[in-house]
Design an enzyme around this catalytic site. Sequence first.
Site, PDB file in Angstrom:
ATOM      1  N   ARG A   1       0.146   8.802   0.865  1.00 38.35           N
ATOM      2  CA  ARG A   1      -1.770   8.864   1.173  1.00 38.35           C
ATOM      3  C   ARG A   1      -2.063  10.211   1.004  1.00 38.35           C
ATOM      4  O   ARG A   1      -2.312  10.466   0.608  1.00 38.35           O
ATOM      5  CB  ARG A   1      -2.391   8.588   3.052  1.00 38.35           C
ATOM      6  CG  ARG A   1      -3.854   8.039   2.043  1.00 38.35           C
ATOM      7  CD  ARG A   1      -4.124   6.958   3.080  1.00 38.35           C
ATOM      8  NE  ARG A   1      -4.519   5.729   2.742  1.00 38.35           N
ATOM      9  CZ  ARG A   1      -4.302   4.584   3.508  1.00 38.35           C
ATOM     10  NH1 ARG A   1      -5.231   5.249   5.033  1.00 38.35           N
ATOM     11  NH2 ARG A   1      -4.423   3.804   3.257  1.00 38.35           N
TER      12      ARG A   1
ATOM     13  N   HIS B   1      -8.548   9.528   2.268  1.00 40.28           N
ATOM     14  CA  HIS B   1      -8.253   8.384   1.963  1.00 40.28           C
ATOM     15  C   HIS B   1      -8.584   9.180  -0.112  1.00 40.28           C
ATOM     16  O   HIS B   1      -9.187   9.862   0.374  1.00 40.28           O
ATOM     17  CB  HIS B   1      -9.179   7.207   1.542  1.00 40.28           C
ATOM     18  CG  HIS B   1      -8.463   6.733   1.677  1.00 40.28           C
ATOM     19  ND1 HIS B   1      -8.920   6.053   0.201  1.00 40.28           N
ATOM     20  CD2 HIS B   1      -7.906   4.778   2.095  1.00 40.28           C
ATOM     21  CE1 HIS B   1      -8.079   4.684   0.180  1.00 40.28           C
ATOM     22  NE2 HIS B   1      -7.643   4.102   1.217  1.00 40.28           N
TER      23      HIS B   1
ATOM     24  N   GLU C   1       0.588  -1.166   0.126  1.00 42.03           N
ATOM     25  CA  GLU C   1       0.061   0.203   0.140  1.00 42.03           C
ATOM     26  C   GLU C   1       0.709   0.935  -0.095  1.00 42.03           C
ATOM     27  O   GLU C   1       2.422   1.213   0.225  1.00 42.03           O
ATOM     28  CB  GLU C   1      -0.576  -0.200   1.229  1.00 42.03           C
ATOM     29  CG  GLU C   1      -1.880  -0.989   1.101  1.00 42.03           C
ATOM     30  CD  GLU C   1      -3.655  -0.915   2.250  1.00 42.03           C
ATOM     31  OE1 GLU C   1      -3.361  -0.207   3.252  1.00 42.03           O
ATOM     32  OE2 GLU C   1      -3.780  -1.873   2.377  1.00 42.03           O
TER      33      GLU C   1
ATOM     34  N   HIS D   1     -11.109   9.966   6.123  1.00 41.77           N
ATOM     35  CA  HIS D   1     -11.022   8.683   6.476  1.00 41.77           C
ATOM     36  C   HIS D   1     -10.500   8.335   7.747  1.00 41.77           C
ATOM     37  O   HIS D   1     -11.269   7.031   8.618  1.00 41.77           O
ATOM     38  CB  HIS D   1      -9.634   8.151   5.314  1.00 41.77           C
ATOM     39  CG  HIS D   1      -9.844   6.996   5.662  1.00 41.77           C
ATOM     40  ND1 HIS D   1     -10.809   5.828   5.617  1.00 41.77           N
ATOM     41  CD2 HIS D   1      -7.864   6.328   5.446  1.00 41.77           C
ATOM     42  CE1 HIS D   1     -10.195   4.646   5.787  1.00 41.77           C
ATOM     43  NE2 HIS D   1      -8.924   4.972   6.268  1.00 41.77           N
TER      44      HIS D   1
ATOM     45  N   ARG E   1      -0.763   9.344   8.694  1.00 43.08           N
ATOM     46  CA  ARG E   1      -0.589   7.918   9.113  1.00 43.08           C
ATOM     47  C   ARG E   1       0.089   6.461   8.030  1.00 43.08           C
ATOM     48  O   ARG E   1      -0.905   6.918   7.041  1.00 43.08           O
ATOM     49  CB  ARG E   1      -1.948   6.980   9.459  1.00 43.08           C
ATOM     50  CG  ARG E   1      -1.749   5.412   9.523  1.00 43.08           C
ATOM     51  CD  ARG E   1      -3.220   5.029  10.388  1.00 43.08           C
ATOM     52  NE  ARG E   1      -4.630   5.862   9.768  1.00 43.08           N
ATOM     53  CZ  ARG E   1      -4.693   4.837   8.287  1.00 43.08           C
ATOM     54  NH1 ARG E   1      -3.773   3.114   9.010  1.00 43.08           N
ATOM     55  NH2 ARG E   1      -5.488   4.745   7.852  1.00 43.08           N
TER      56      ARG E   1
END
Length: 563
Positions: free
Chosen positions: A295, A246, A126, A356, A391
Amino acid sequence: MTGIRLTAPAPGWAIDADVVVVGSGVAGLTAALRCAAAGLDTVVVTKARLDDGSTRWAQGGIAAALGEGDTPEQHLDDTLVAGAGLCDEEAVRTLVTEGPDAVRRLITTGAHFDTTDSGDIALTREGGHHRRRIAHAGGDATGAEISRALVEAVREAALHTIENALVLDLLTDAEGRTAGVSLHVMGEGQHDGVGAVRAPSVVLATGGMGQVFSATTNPSVSTGDGVALALRAGAEVSDLEFVQFHPTVLFLGADSEGQQPLVSEAVRGEGAHLVDADGVRFMLGQHELAELAPRDIVAKGITRRMHEKGTEHMYLDARHFGAAMWEQRFPTILAACRSHGIDPVTEPIPVSPAAHYASGGVRTDLRGRTTVPGLYACGEVACTGVHGANRLASNSLLEGLVFAERIAADIAEVRPPRTEPADAPGDADAPVPLLAPEARTAIQRTTTRGAGVLRSADSLATAAEELEALHREAAADAEADGAKAVVPGVDAWEVTNLLLVSRVLVAAAREREETRGCHWREDRPDRDDAHGRRHLVVRIGPDRTPVVHRTETAAFPPVRPSD
Ligand code: SIN
């Protein structure tokens, strides 16, 4: 003791325990199981049903250095890079070194992860991870499997659970130590209406606050109740300005509100491309990892391209996976897309960013202790320092596991004696006036417009003004001879929590005059390490106004109960 409590009736029932765990996601249930295994009389309180929290919705998986050649040190490096200078390195080191064994214990508890043909745990990638280190279950149903296994273990252990229970406030003893929680239960029989669970240790594991925004991947229960409770109890919260958006949430229309379907980053991890309406891969050249950049970078890349093109979404193209791979690897996402009339096997998926994850929360030390003695926090409600300003993908389930176990170990070691609450909701020095349930939409739209993915001094100032006006109106209504006062009830308590959390988030975002991690300021586009490599710690003043304090360095000062 601040004496700040929600307006609520006095408890009509009470039970006693050694520990009350509030929340039933991976963090809450892990803490509860470990506390019970240590012989502590443990009660789990949860807002809806045991399996209704955010954990169930987690798709991609759980990150841990489990693969051949991977090490905790490499996981640490990726986490620190994603956290943009604000991770607490010791907290991250704890996470990545204790993580692999915590995952193995989860497997022993009963969770089944997907495996390779040779029987090893299958690992995917990811954003921000330089290695394949994301374990998954049921293809893209990792959270659902973890939740199933933990709920089953809780039932087997016959733990005392109270469902449909909204926690209201922390109860404290005469010394200001934790003495339990007040809560409202929509139930029958024994526990019904406002009551109290009296316990010297309270573990907050209430999850996130995504519902302060109009569109979020979070379920409807994520209204920031734990952060709001902690603030009223005098605890410190930190890093609340760092809301992770997100990048790839299924686009259902610019006006679509509430919980939106997630399209896991693991889809990009398996090779899907982000493209604009002309089919151009716009993330190429923006970062060495392109679509798999951390992200915040991908969310910004999408938002910028949307602005350049004047469109409301971009596309995620994974047609090359073919039907068999979609069905086997991403069945949940495939079904969600098809239920909205989009077939990812034959067409690109329209996506845009949505709120998110709260990277910040109630400040804790490495044992999960907050600044209020006896009050612990773990999971999304907590700020352990692991996430910094952004994060790293799939670190949150792991954080829930690792720090829940640490909390249980700490409580089992300390075993504080039970004490009597010195106050009850009805006795509050300063009952917080409640907002009418109808204010929910106004709070969500204001927070989204002012403190969404792209912020500015002006947008934040307007949001702050609008939120303060709501706060003042509620106070005026409560004072106006009671005639206009809002009647206590679940909706009013929830909306009152949303307002408090949103006010604190906006106050912190105004104070952070730079762009860092997932905090993106249009008017301050650069990272300012000289002033910005600091945490913003917030508590509520006696007049219920957020008081923001900047730490001296990038490190958190130690958590001391007297802080
Ligand atoms: C995802 O599957 O993309 C979400 C995983 C996460 O938020 O860590």
